[in-house]
Design a protein around this motif. Structure first.
Motif, PDB file in Angstrom:
ATOM      1  N   ASP A  97       0.817  -1.213   0.000  1.00  0.00           N
ATOM      2  CA  ASP A  97       0.000   0.000   0.000  1.00  0.00           C
ATOM      3  C   ASP A  97       0.850   1.262   0.000  1.00  0.00           C
ATOM      4  O   ASP A  97       0.317   2.376   0.050  1.00  0.00           O
ATOM      5  CB  ASP A  97      -0.951   0.012   1.209  1.00  0.00           C
ATOM      6  CG  ASP A  97      -0.202   0.002   2.532  1.00  0.00           C
ATOM      7  OD1 ASP A  97       0.953  -0.511   2.556  1.00  0.00           O
ATOM      8  OD2 ASP A  97      -0.752   0.498   3.533  1.00  0.00           O
ATOM      9  N   ARG A  98       2.179   1.114  -0.054  1.00  0.00           N
ATOM     10  CA  ARG A  98       3.079   2.277  -0.064  1.00  0.00           C
ATOM     11  C   ARG A  98       4.117   2.089  -1.179  1.00  0.00           C
ATOM     12  O   ARG A  98       5.186   1.492  -0.969  1.00  0.00           O
ATOM     13  CB  ARG A  98       3.773   2.427   1.286  1.00  0.00           C
ATOM     14  CG  ARG A  98       2.817   2.804   2.435  1.00  0.00           C
ATOM     15  CD  ARG A  98       3.485   2.630   3.789  1.00  0.00           C
ATOM     16  NE  ARG A  98       4.752   3.344   3.866  1.00  0.00           N
ATOM     17  CZ  ARG A  98       5.725   3.044   4.729  1.00  0.00           C
ATOM     18  NH1 ARG A  98       5.565   2.019   5.572  1.00  0.00           N
ATOM     19  NH2 ARG A  98       6.838   3.731   4.757  1.00  0.00           N
ATOM     20  N   PRO A  99       3.852   2.540  -2.380  1.00  0.00           N
ATOM     21  CA  PRO A  99       4.740   2.312  -3.530  1.00  0.00           C
ATOM     22  C   PRO A  99       6.164   2.798  -3.303  1.00  0.00           C
ATOM     23  O   PRO A  99       7.106   2.230  -3.859  1.00  0.00           O
ATOM     24  CB  PRO A  99       4.061   3.102  -4.657  1.00  0.00           C
ATOM     25  CG  PRO A  99       2.634   3.232  -4.237  1.00  0.00           C
ATOM     26  CD  PRO A  99       2.648   3.301  -2.745  1.00  0.00           C
ATOM     27  N   GLU A 100       6.310   3.837  -2.475  1.00  0.00           N
ATOM     28  CA  GLU A 100       7.665   4.355  -2.258  1.00  0.00           C
ATOM     29  C   GLU A 100       8.584   3.330  -1.585  1.00  0.00           C
ATOM     30  O   GLU A 100       9.805   3.360  -1.764  1.00  0.00           O
ATOM     31  CB  GLU A 100       7.620   5.647  -1.434  1.00  0.00           C
ATOM     32  CG  GLU A 100       7.249   5.491   0.044  1.00  0.00           C
ATOM     33  CD  GLU A 100       5.744   5.433   0.271  1.00  0.00           C
ATOM     34  OE1 GLU A 100       5.313   5.474   1.437  1.00  0.00           O
ATOM     35  OE2 GLU A 100       4.999   5.358  -0.733  1.00  0.00           O
ATOM     36  N   THR A 101       7.999   2.404  -0.797  1.00  0.00           N
ATOM     37  CA  THR A 101       8.844   1.376  -0.155  1.00  0.00           C
ATOM     38  C   THR A 101       9.341   0.353  -1.168  1.00  0.00           C
ATOM     39  O   THR A 101      10.380  -0.274  -0.959  1.00  0.00           O
ATOM     40  CB  THR A 101       8.056   0.651   0.959  1.00  0.00           C
ATOM     41  OG1 THR A 101       6.910  -0.014   0.394  1.00  0.00           O
ATOM     42  CG2 THR A 101       7.593   1.629   2.034  1.00  0.00           C
ATOM     43  N   LEU A 102       8.599   0.199  -2.263  1.00  0.00           N
ATOM     44  CA  LEU A 102       9.074  -0.660  -3.346  1.00  0.00           C
ATOM     45  C   LEU A 102      10.251   0.002  -4.052  1.00  0.00           C
ATOM     46  O   LEU A 102      11.247  -0.658  -4.388  1.00  0.00           O
ATOM     47  CB  LEU A 102       7.937  -0.939  -4.328  1.00  0.00           C
ATOM     48  CG  LEU A 102       8.272  -1.751  -5.574  1.00  0.00           C
ATOM     49  CD1 LEU A 102       8.822  -3.117  -5.200  1.00  0.00           C
ATOM     50  CD2 LEU A 102       7.026  -1.908  -6.457  1.00  0.00           C
ATOM     51  N   ASP A 103      10.151   1.322  -4.261  1.00  0.00           N
ATOM     52  CA  ASP A 103      11.260   2.046  -4.892  1.00  0.00           C
ATOM     53  C   ASP A 103      12.531   1.969  -4.053  1.00  0.00           C
ATOM     54  O   ASP A 103      13.651   1.929  -4.584  1.00  0.00           O
ATOM     55  CB  ASP A 103      10.868   3.521  -5.096  1.00  0.00           C
ATOM     56  CG  ASP A 103       9.704   3.676  -6.070  1.00  0.00           C
ATOM     57  OD1 ASP A 103       9.522   2.762  -6.909  1.00  0.00           O
ATOM     58  OD2 ASP A 103       8.995   4.695  -5.985  1.00  0.00           O
ATOM     59  N   GLU A 104      12.334   1.959  -2.722  1.00  0.00           N
ATOM     60  CA  GLU A 104      13.499   1.919  -1.829  1.00  0.00           C
ATOM     61  C   GLU A 104      14.326   0.634  -2.008  1.00  0.00           C
ATOM     62  O   GLU A 104      15.508   0.602  -1.693  1.00  0.00           O
ATOM     63  CB  GLU A 104      13.054   2.029  -0.367  1.00  0.00           C
ATOM     64  CG  GLU A 104      12.592   3.416   0.050  1.00  0.00           C
ATOM     65  CD  GLU A 104      13.747   4.390   0.155  1.00  0.00           C
ATOM     66  OE1 GLU A 104      14.888   3.921   0.358  1.00  0.00           O
ATOM     67  OE2 GLU A 104      13.534   5.598   0.010  1.00  0.00           O
ATOM     68  N   LEU A 105      13.698  -0.420  -2.496  1.00  0.00           N
ATOM     69  CA  LEU A 105      14.454  -1.667  -2.705  1.00  0.00           C
ATOM     70  C   LEU A 105      15.606  -1.436  -3.672  1.00  0.00           C
ATOM     71  O   LEU A 105      16.727  -1.880  -3.439  1.00  0.00           O
ATOM     72  CB  LEU A 105      13.539  -2.770  -3.244  1.00  0.00           C
ATOM     73  CG  LEU A 105      12.392  -3.234  -2.346  1.00  0.00           C
ATOM     74  CD1 LEU A 105      11.631  -4.362  -3.033  1.00  0.00           C
ATOM     75  CD2 LEU A 105      12.917  -3.701  -0.997  1.00  0.00           C
ATOM     76  N   SER A 106      15.338  -0.745  -4.783  1.00  0.00           N
ATOM     77  CA  SER A 106      16.381  -0.546  -5.800  1.00  0.00           C
ATOM     78  C   SER A 106      17.255   0.663  -5.518  1.00  0.00           C
ATOM     79  O   SER A 106      18.410   0.707  -5.939  1.00  0.00           O
ATOM     80  CB  SER A 106      15.743  -0.421  -7.184  1.00  0.00           C
ATOM     81  OG  SER A 106      14.792   0.625  -7.203  1.00  0.00           O
ATOM     82  N   THR A 107      16.728   1.636  -4.787  1.00  0.00           N
ATOM     83  CA  THR A 107      17.536   2.838  -4.526  1.00  0.00           C
ATOM     84  C   THR A 107      18.406   2.729  -3.281  1.00  0.00           C
ATOM     85  O   THR A 107      19.446   3.374  -3.190  1.00  0.00           O
ATOM     86  CB  THR A 107      16.632   4.075  -4.394  1.00  0.00           C
ATOM     87  OG1 THR A 107      15.723   3.866  -3.314  1.00  0.00           O
ATOM     88  CG2 THR A 107      15.873   4.329  -5.693  1.00  0.00           C
ATOM     89  N   PHE A 108      17.968   1.902  -2.311  1.00  0.00           N
ATOM     90  CA  PHE A 108      18.779   1.770  -1.088  1.00  0.00           C
ATOM     91  C   PHE A 108      19.130   0.331  -0.736  1.00  0.00           C
ATOM     92  O   PHE A 108      20.315  -0.013  -0.598  1.00  0.00           O
ATOM     93  CB  PHE A 108      18.082   2.419   0.111  1.00  0.00           C
ATOM     94  CG  PHE A 108      18.823   2.182   1.392  1.00  0.00           C
ATOM     95  CD1 PHE A 108      19.989   2.878   1.670  1.00  0.00           C
ATOM     96  CD2 PHE A 108      18.393   1.209   2.318  1.00  0.00           C
ATOM     97  CE1 PHE A 108      20.711   2.627   2.844  1.00  0.00           C
ATOM     98  CE2 PHE A 108      19.096   0.964   3.479  1.00  0.00           C
ATOM     99  CZ  PHE A 108      20.265   1.669   3.748  1.00  0.00           C
ATOM    100  N   TRP A 109      18.127  -0.538  -0.586  1.00  0.00           N
ATOM    101  CA  TRP A 109      18.385  -1.832   0.042  1.00  0.00           C
ATOM    102  C   TRP A 109      19.291  -2.753  -0.785  1.00  0.00           C
ATOM    103  O   TRP A 109      20.247  -3.316  -0.247  1.00  0.00           O
ATOM    104  CB  TRP A 109      17.064  -2.541   0.361  1.00  0.00           C
ATOM    105  CG  TRP A 109      16.363  -1.862   1.506  1.00  0.00           C
ATOM    106  CD1 TRP A 109      15.308  -1.010   1.441  1.00  0.00           C
ATOM    107  CD2 TRP A 109      16.733  -1.937   2.885  1.00  0.00           C
ATOM    108  NE1 TRP A 109      14.972  -0.549   2.692  1.00  0.00           N
ATOM    109  CE2 TRP A 109      15.836  -1.111   3.607  1.00  0.00           C
ATOM    110  CE3 TRP A 109      17.715  -2.620   3.592  1.00  0.00           C
ATOM    111  CZ2 TRP A 109      15.900  -0.960   4.974  1.00  0.00           C
ATOM    112  CZ3 TRP A 109      17.782  -2.475   4.970  1.00  0.00           C
ATOM    113  CH2 TRP A 109      16.882  -1.651   5.644  1.00  0.00           C
TER     114      TRP A 109
END
Length: 632
Positions: A97-109
């Motif tokens: 329900d929070r698309p930004e946490t999906l983006d964080e996978l490729s940008t940070f994690w």
């Protein structure tokens, strides 16, 4: 170090799997863990859970799992890094329900995992699926290759499976093919199971294979079904004799494509392979290689006879040599050819077509056994050595005992080659390998080996390993107190036309001889006057005679690669190595030390002799006193 018993370990020897769960704050990490452990969704969970243990009977592989929850705050990143470095697998979470946490996978994690050099399976999990907007994106594939439509318990099942039965060593995802090392291991297993050596697994051999690996027989209908599946997809996979190697490999590729990696891993592990698809350590008899610094390891006659048979078997064109393609075929059941890299590459004499004669083939094995006996035995097993692996090698007698007995009993001699730059060391090694002389000078920066068989009078053969020591590497070599222990004989090469080359060679001779005297590993030494076709420098004869006489070794042996008269030096190397009490140089300091010890020993003998006389006289006086008192 004590090892866990096989009874308490799971696939691949693992006694437990540590899974670290991480991701952005509020993505459902803790809820995921509690739900998996308790099989119910929790109403309230703490921000970070203590380690959670799933018992061994939780999943079919019967290996316990420890799940580590992690904090998401920036100030806790140090602790997070520590946990990730200890992980066997990582579960990355994002909130659907929070698309930004999906983006964080490729940008940070994912970049953070690379930065920390975390090289373990990664499972990406989308949590809170029930809360997402229907128009929002959901990740459908993950780093480990597993799908995303997972129930909560399956998350940790697949994470565990990725650890215990990893895809990486077996299968190339890009080419969709078995990896070369996996193919080579499966080929060896196929050959071991093909008892009649007809190139196919019969129904009986297939059944034996099934029982060995999975402890249950195949029904005749099942065997027919297996062969039908193969033949439908790969016609050459089955012939009138049974399942071919191509069919055997196809089956395993099919298992892996269908996600049944545990099937192939079970087969590999039953035949002794570890997760690197190499033989497990417990199959290599390391205790048989234990030796003192001045002992070496050689192949036994049993192993040499086996290798002679292997040579004949793979000499497909009967030309008494193994061409490169035949050597590759010989090692096609090993993880790779062990001679493709230094120090073995180009270490033996080659034929005009780049092949190995029988002497060259056995020389490569002798060199590998000398330098790395475990690797030698491991490769013997890969190519089908039938006996107890420990019967393939023997540890030689200590070199100190050889000197006392005035006779070496080893068959492989290691000769250290010293000398200044441009003296002719490399030319000596090249000549030993039958290579033509070249005027092009290429300085040797790393140690180099050359190995060959030397024919002796009477028909005997000895293997000699020449080890070239670059001038700048001598100091490092002699920084190890045991560095000369493995040396049977040392050769000092100089350019006979260059006085500075001669002086430097004699300095090296004194340096090495002194070190041998200090450490107790004295070695026979020979001086080689290279480039004998050139005019000698002035005073060459007088200087060499003086040094030889002063140090108690023979005069320099003149050789010329242009004139092709090197054979005499190789025979002299063997003769000196066979009689290790001779040709040992004596420095002035060493001579003084020996004279001092002789003086001390002589003094002790005189003192002990006088003491015996005094004690004897005193005893006689006591005897007389007792005799007189008894007669009175």
């Amino acid at each position: 170090m004590a090892k866990a018993s096989a009874a308490n370990s799971g696939p691949g020897g693992k006694t437990g799997v540590r899974i670290v769960v991480c991701g952005e704050k509020g993505t459902g990490k803790s809820s995921l863990i509690v739900t998996a452990a308790a099989d119910t969704f929790p109403a309230n969970v703490p921000p970070v859970l203590p380690p959670t243990r799933l018992p061994e009977d939780f999943y079919p592989d019967r290996v316990p799992i420890t799940i580590i929850d992690t904090p998401s705050s920036v100030e806790d990143r140090g602790k997070l890094g520590e946990e990730l470095r200890r992980a066997d697998a990582v579960v990355l979470t994002y909130a659907c329900d929070r698309p930004e946490t999906l983006d964080e996978l490729s940008t940070f994690w994912l970049p953070e995992l690379r930065r920390l050099e975390v090289k373990v399976p990664v499972i990406v999990v989308g949590c809170k699926l029930d809360l997402r907007d229907e128009n929002q994106q959901v990740l459908e594939s993950v780093c480990s290759g597993e799908g995303m439509s997972l129930e909560v318990p399956e998350v940790f099942y697949y994470a565990q499976k990725a650890v215990l039965h990893p895809t990486g060593p077996l299968f190339d995802q890009e080419s969709q093919a078995l990896k070369p090392r996996c193919v080579r291991a499966l080929k060896r297993i196929f050959i071991l199971c093909d008892h009649d050596r007809d190139g196919a697994l019969s129904d009986a051999e297939l059944n034996d294979f099934q029982v060995k690996c999975f402890n249950s027989p195949l029904q005749p209908s099942e065997i027919v079904g297996v062969k039908r599946v193969v033949q439908e997809k790969l016609r050459e996979g089955v012939n009138e004799r049974g399942l071919t190697l191509a069919g055997f490999l196809f089956l395993h590729a099919l298992f892996i494509e269908k996600g049944r990696l545990e099937t192939t891993w079970t087969v590999l592990r039953k035949f002794g392979y570890n997760n690197d698809i190499k033989l497990a350590d417990e199959l290599i008899p390391y205790s048989a290689f234990k030796r003192a610094p001045d002992q070496s390891v050689e192949l036994t006659n049993e192993a040499i006879d086996f290798l002679k048979g292997i040579f004949e078997l793979f000499d497909a064109d009967d030309d008494n040599s193994l061409r490169p393609i035949e050597v590759e075929d010989l090692f096609s059941t090993a993880p790779e050819c062990p001679w493709d890299e230094a120090p073995y590459k180009d270490a033996a004499e080659k034929t005009a077509l780049g092949g190995l004669s029988l002497d060259g083939f056995l020389s490569e094995w002798a060199l590998m056994t000398l330098l790395d006996p475990a690797r030698s035995v491991e490769n013997l097993i890969y190519i089908g050595y039938p006996g107890d692996p420990s019967s393939a090698i023997r540890v030689t007698r200590k070199r100190r005992i050889d000197r006392k007995k005035q006779q070496a009993e080893r068959n492989v001699f290691q000769c250290f080659v010293f000398g200044p730059k441009k003296a002719g060391k490399s030319v000596l090694l090249n000549s030993f390998l039958g290579r033509p002389f070249s005027d092009n000078y290429t300085p040797t920066t790393d140690e180099r080996y050359a190995v060959n068989v030397v024919d002796q009078p009477g028909g005997t053969k000895k293997t000699v390993v020449l080890r070239e020591i670059p001038e700048e590497a001598v100091a490092k070599l002699l920084s190890n107190k045991d560095s000369l222990a493995a040396c049977d004989i040392a050769v000092f090469v100089h350019d006979s036309s260059d006085e500075s080359s001669w002086k430097r060679a004699t300095e090296l001779l004194v340096e090495v001889a002194s070190y041998g005297e200090d450490t107790g590993f004295e070695v026979p030494c020979l001086i080689v006057a290279a480039k004998d076709d050139l005019d000698s420098f002035a005073m060459a004869i007088q200087d060499s005679t003086r040094v030889s006489q002063d140090m108690g070794i023979e005069a320099p042996i003149p050789v010329s690669s242009k004139l092709g008269d090197f054979n005499i030096i190789f025979r002299r190397i063997v003769q000196a190595a066979e009689h290790p009490h001779l040709s040992i140089p004596e420095t002035e300091a060493g001579r003084t030390r020996k004279q001092y010890h002789r003086l001390i020993n002589r003094s002790l003998m005189i003192v002990s002799g006088a003491a015996v006389t005094i004690v004897g006289l005193a005893a006689y006086r006591v005897y007389l006193a007792r005799k007189n008192s008894s007669s009175s």
